[in-house]
Motif scaffolding. Structure first.
Motif, PDB file in Angstrom:
ATOM      1  N   VAL A 290       6.990   2.514   4.014  1.00  0.00           N
ATOM      2  CA  VAL A 290       7.170   2.650   2.422  1.00  0.00           C
ATOM      3  C   VAL A 290       7.893   3.851   2.077  1.00  0.00           C
ATOM      4  CG1 VAL A 290       5.964   2.594   0.206  1.00  0.00           C
ATOM      5  CG2 VAL A 290       4.902   1.352   2.278  1.00  0.00           C
ATOM      6  N   THR A 291       8.944   3.475   1.149  1.00  0.00           N
ATOM      7  CA  THR A 291       9.704   4.747   0.701  1.00  0.00           C
ATOM      8  C   THR A 291       9.514   4.718  -0.952  1.00  0.00           C
ATOM      9  OG1 THR A 291      11.647   3.448   0.485  1.00  0.00           O
ATOM     10  CG2 THR A 291      11.594   4.656   2.607  1.00  0.00           C
ATOM     11  N   ALA A 292       8.747   3.537  -1.561  1.00  0.00           N
ATOM     12  CA  ALA A 292       8.740   3.817  -2.951  1.00  0.00           C
ATOM     13  C   ALA A 292       7.965   4.815  -3.480  1.00  0.00           C
ATOM     14  CB  ALA A 292       8.157   2.195  -3.149  1.00  0.00           C
ATOM     15  N   ARG A 293       8.077   5.051  -4.711  1.00  0.00           N
ATOM     16  CA  ARG A 293       7.058   6.187  -5.380  1.00  0.00           C
ATOM     17  C   ARG A 293       5.979   5.713  -5.844  1.00  0.00           C
ATOM     18  NH1 ARG A 293       9.342   9.803 -10.464  1.00  0.00           N
ATOM     19  NH2 ARG A 293       7.375  10.873 -10.913  1.00  0.00           N
ATOM     20  N   TRP A 294       5.959   4.215  -6.124  1.00  0.00           N
ATOM     21  CA  TRP A 294       4.742   3.433  -6.644  1.00  0.00           C
ATOM     22  C   TRP A 294       4.317   2.135  -5.910  1.00  0.00           C
ATOM     23  CZ3 TRP A 294       7.833   5.549 -10.376  1.00  0.00           C
ATOM     24  CH2 TRP A 294       7.666   6.349 -11.214  1.00  0.00           C
ATOM     25  N   ILE A 295       3.212   2.139  -5.688  1.00  0.00           N
ATOM     26  CA  ILE A 295       2.591   0.991  -5.052  1.00  0.00           C
ATOM     27  C   ILE A 295       1.516   0.208  -6.123  1.00  0.00           C
ATOM     28  CG2 ILE A 295       1.276  -0.278  -3.329  1.00  0.00           C
ATOM     29  CD1 ILE A 295       2.122   1.650  -1.282  1.00  0.00           C
ATOM     30  N   VAL A 296       1.805  -0.962  -6.539  1.00  0.00           N
ATOM     31  CA  VAL A 296       1.081  -1.258  -7.780  1.00  0.00           C
ATOM     32  C   VAL A 296       0.402  -2.705  -7.319  1.00  0.00           C
ATOM     33  CG1 VAL A 296       1.123  -2.178 -10.251  1.00  0.00           C
ATOM     34  CG2 VAL A 296       2.609  -0.447  -9.317  1.00  0.00           C
ATOM     35  N   GLU A 297      -0.845  -2.626  -7.148  1.00  0.00           N
ATOM     36  CA  GLU A 297      -1.773  -3.647  -6.497  1.00  0.00           C
ATOM     37  C   GLU A 297      -2.078  -4.618  -7.156  1.00  0.00           C
ATOM     38  OE1 GLU A 297      -4.162  -1.455  -3.042  1.00  0.00           O
ATOM     39  OE2 GLU A 297      -5.191  -1.419  -5.054  1.00  0.00           O
ATOM     40  N   ALA A 298      -1.231  -5.882  -7.163  1.00  0.00           N
ATOM     41  CA  ALA A 298      -1.106  -7.115  -7.925  1.00  0.00           C
ATOM     42  C   ALA A 298      -2.313  -8.120  -7.311  1.00  0.00           C
ATOM     43  CB  ALA A 298       0.006  -7.793  -8.217  1.00  0.00           C
ATOM     44  N   ALA A 299      -2.084  -7.819  -6.072  1.00  0.00           N
ATOM     45  CA  ALA A 299      -3.104  -8.812  -5.179  1.00  0.00           C
ATOM     46  C   ALA A 299      -4.388  -7.790  -5.075  1.00  0.00           C
ATOM     47  CB  ALA A 299      -2.678  -8.799  -3.737  1.00  0.00           C
ATOM     48  N   ASN A 300      -5.619  -8.537  -4.497  1.00  0.00           N
ATOM     49  CA  ASN A 300      -6.602  -7.676  -4.322  1.00  0.00           C
ATOM     50  C   ASN A 300      -6.749  -7.253  -3.003  1.00  0.00           C
ATOM     51  OD1 ASN A 300      -8.284  -8.474  -6.694  1.00  0.00           O
ATOM     52  ND2 ASN A 300      -8.546 -10.421  -6.030  1.00  0.00           N
ATOM     53  N   MET A 301      -7.103  -5.846  -2.786  1.00  0.00           N
ATOM     54  CA  MET A 301      -6.996  -5.156  -1.816  1.00  0.00           C
ATOM     55  C   MET A 301      -5.827  -5.119  -0.831  1.00  0.00           C
ATOM     56  SD  MET A 301     -11.454  -5.495  -0.921  1.00  0.00           S
ATOM     57  CE  MET A 301     -11.191  -7.358  -0.238  1.00  0.00           C
ATOM     58  N   PRO A 302      -4.717  -5.237  -1.181  1.00  0.00           N
ATOM     59  CA  PRO A 302      -3.792  -4.945  -0.426  1.00  0.00           C
ATOM     60  C   PRO A 302      -3.216  -3.727   0.510  1.00  0.00           C
ATOM     61  CG  PRO A 302      -2.821  -4.555  -2.426  1.00  0.00           C
ATOM     62  CD  PRO A 302      -4.372  -5.039  -2.630  1.00  0.00           C
ATOM     63  N   VAL A 303      -3.960  -2.605   0.047  1.00  0.00           N
ATOM     64  CA  VAL A 303      -3.699  -1.435   0.719  1.00  0.00           C
ATOM     65  C   VAL A 303      -5.052  -1.028   1.396  1.00  0.00           C
ATOM     66  CG1 VAL A 303      -2.940   1.067   0.612  1.00  0.00           C
ATOM     67  CG2 VAL A 303      -1.729  -0.789  -1.138  1.00  0.00           C
ATOM     68  N   LEU A 304      -4.933  -1.063   2.625  1.00  0.00           N
ATOM     69  CA  LEU A 304      -6.105  -0.398   3.390  1.00  0.00           C
ATOM     70  C   LEU A 304      -6.275   1.177   3.035  1.00  0.00           C
ATOM     71  CD1 LEU A 304      -6.017  -1.992   6.791  1.00  0.00           C
ATOM     72  CD2 LEU A 304      -7.591  -2.589   5.505  1.00  0.00           C
ATOM     73  N   PRO A 305      -7.725   1.454   3.070  1.00  0.00           N
ATOM     74  CA  PRO A 305      -7.838   2.706   2.623  1.00  0.00           C
ATOM     75  C   PRO A 305      -7.537   3.822   3.569  1.00  0.00           C
ATOM     76  CG  PRO A 305     -10.064   1.473   2.294  1.00  0.00           C
ATOM     77  CD  PRO A 305      -9.048   0.514   2.885  1.00  0.00           C
ATOM     78  N   THR A 306      -7.481   3.509   4.756  1.00  0.00           N
ATOM     79  CA  THR A 306      -6.886   4.214   5.927  1.00  0.00           C
ATOM     80  C   THR A 306      -5.569   4.437   5.743  1.00  0.00           C
ATOM     81  OG1 THR A 306      -6.800   2.105   7.272  1.00  0.00           O
ATOM     82  CG2 THR A 306      -8.618   3.709   7.606  1.00  0.00           C
ATOM     83  N   ALA A 307      -4.777   3.617   4.968  1.00  0.00           N
ATOM     84  CA  ALA A 307      -3.103   3.641   4.822  1.00  0.00           C
ATOM     85  C   ALA A 307      -2.800   4.405   3.544  1.00  0.00           C
ATOM     86  CB  ALA A 307      -2.404   2.277   4.272  1.00  0.00           C
ATOM     87  N   GLU A 308      -3.855   4.271   2.769  1.00  0.00           N
ATOM     88  CA  GLU A 308      -3.889   4.948   1.261  1.00  0.00           C
ATOM     89  C   GLU A 308      -3.738   6.536   1.398  1.00  0.00           C
ATOM     90  OE1 GLU A 308      -5.417   4.768  -3.388  1.00  0.00           O
ATOM     91  OE2 GLU A 308      -6.085   3.462  -1.999  1.00  0.00           O
TER      92      GLU A 308
END
Length: 396
Positions: A290-308
């Protein structure tokens, strides 16, 4: 984090497939949360989603809010069925699941569409299962049930540019979340690039609202892979070429559009990433792309806590699902309880003002506390839940 009030697993007697219901909390005796259908759905996933619904309801409750507000939050719940929605057995399974869950839907669980299911399909299956409505448990809380049901039905009948209002309000809320973050950072809309995973109800509406505001969508991913164009995709053309599952007919692609592998959206050269499809899309293995500045979670739980954690460490801001995708649920209740009427412009205006205020509050809290937006959102919900419990009861 408290244990849910109730968690159950149902096994279909014909196919052996499993379905789940988790009620995280009841408020005024009722819990709200959609029903998803996807292969590999687990009780742990449904429990996390139910907890998220509790927080979404709490975040849209302002204890010092407008005295005329009629919408009072409900508790959180979620249903899930472990099945591919394209499977020939899927509809029969859905009907049997709702038939088995009928006592809960009648008594305290209000539900609706989620991943893999449309509201039309849920309504049809609910009727076949003998239910009055998938949200009938909330009817006793209404001042005028007949008028409220008529108002919601009228709102669902509204179409904007050929698309149902109910399919647009969630994406409007996601887009407003993006715009609020850009505004706080002083980033102009023009020249801001976006990549989306998922072009279904939520992803499609988000793409439409963002492009109409001046942002450029340069990549979208569906089940067939990623469609990319660094100069910008023709979003309206792609949306018109979707099937019922959000898959784009590649015959409409222009000469400058490229077909790339499924995960290419993740590493697209963009400022904003919008995961709007499956849960757990961004994990420790792929987050570094990921090179983006923002990740905007439109889905439910798309980013794992270990990745965040590593994402945050290198300056990527994750706007959490409990805030970003909460507008659909809130719109149902604003309409049903009578805070807004069956009017598209009124609905969009209310979504925009409410989501902008909420996202701004979350980002301000994160800055003040020196935390992530997710931690800030959870803190705001934690502040409000005891107030809700004191005023309306706390059943767990």
């Amino acid at each position: 984090m408290h244990a849910p009030l109730m968690s159950l697993t149902w096994t279909d007697h014909l196919t052996g497939r499993r379905g789940f219901l988790v009620v995280d909390r009841l408020v005024r005796g009722v819990a709200s949360g959609g029903l998803r259908m996807r292969p590999g759905c687990t009780p742990e996933e449904v429990a996390g989603l139910a907890r998220g619904m509790t927080m979404k309801e709490a975040l849209h409750y302002d204890p010092e809010g407008h005295p005329a507000s009629r919408y009072i939050p409900l508790g959180g719940a979620k249903g899930g069925i472990d099945c591919d929605p394209r499977d020939p057995d899927a509809y029969g399974l859905l009907v049997r699941y709702l038939r088995a869950m009928r006592p809960y839907v009648e008594s305290f669980w209000t539900t609706g569409e989620d991943l893999g299911l449309t509201q039309d399909l849920v309504d049809r299956a609910a009727a076949e299962a003998g239910l009055v409505s998938s949200i009938q448990a909330v009817y006793p809380l209404l001042d005028d049930e007949a008028e409220a049901r008529r108002r919601l039905a009228d709102a669902f009948a509204l179409r904007v540019d050929g698309i149902g209002l109910d399919e647009l309000v969630g994406g409007c809320g996601v887009a407003e979340s993006v715009l609020t973050a850009l505004d706080r950072a002083g980033v102009p809309y023009s020249g801001t690039r976006v990549a989306l995973q998922g072009l279904g109800t939520m992803g499609g509406a988000t793409a439409r609202f963002l492009t109409r505001t001046g942002l450029t969508v340069v990549a979208v991913a569906d089940i067939k892979g990623t469609i990319s164009n660094p100069d910008g995709l023709d979003v309206e053309e792609l949306l018109a070429a979707r099937d019922a599952y959000g898959t784009v007919d590649r015959a409409v692609l222009r000469p400058g559009d490229r077909e790339l592998p499924g995960e290419a959206w993740l590493s697209a050269d963009v400022e904003v990433l919008v995961p709007a499809a499956v849960s757990y899309a961004i994990d420790t293995g792929n987050q570094e792309r990921v090179t983006a500045r923002w990740i905007v979670e439109a889905a439910n739980m798309p980013v794992l806590p270990t990745a965040e954690e590593p994402l945050s460490a290198r300056g990527v801001t994750v706007l959490p699902d409990v805030v970003v995708n909460s507008a659909t649920n809130a719109w149902w209740w604003w309409t049903l309880f009578g805070d807004i009427g069956a009017d598209a412009e009124e609905a969009f205006a209310h979504v925009r003002s409410s989501m902008r205020a909420l996202v701004d509050r979350v980002l301000a809290r994160a800055e003040a506390d020196g935390t992530t937006p997710r931690t800030a959102a959870h803190a705001l919900a934690a502040d409000r839940l005891p107030v809700i419990a004191e005023r309306f009861g706390w059943y767990r």
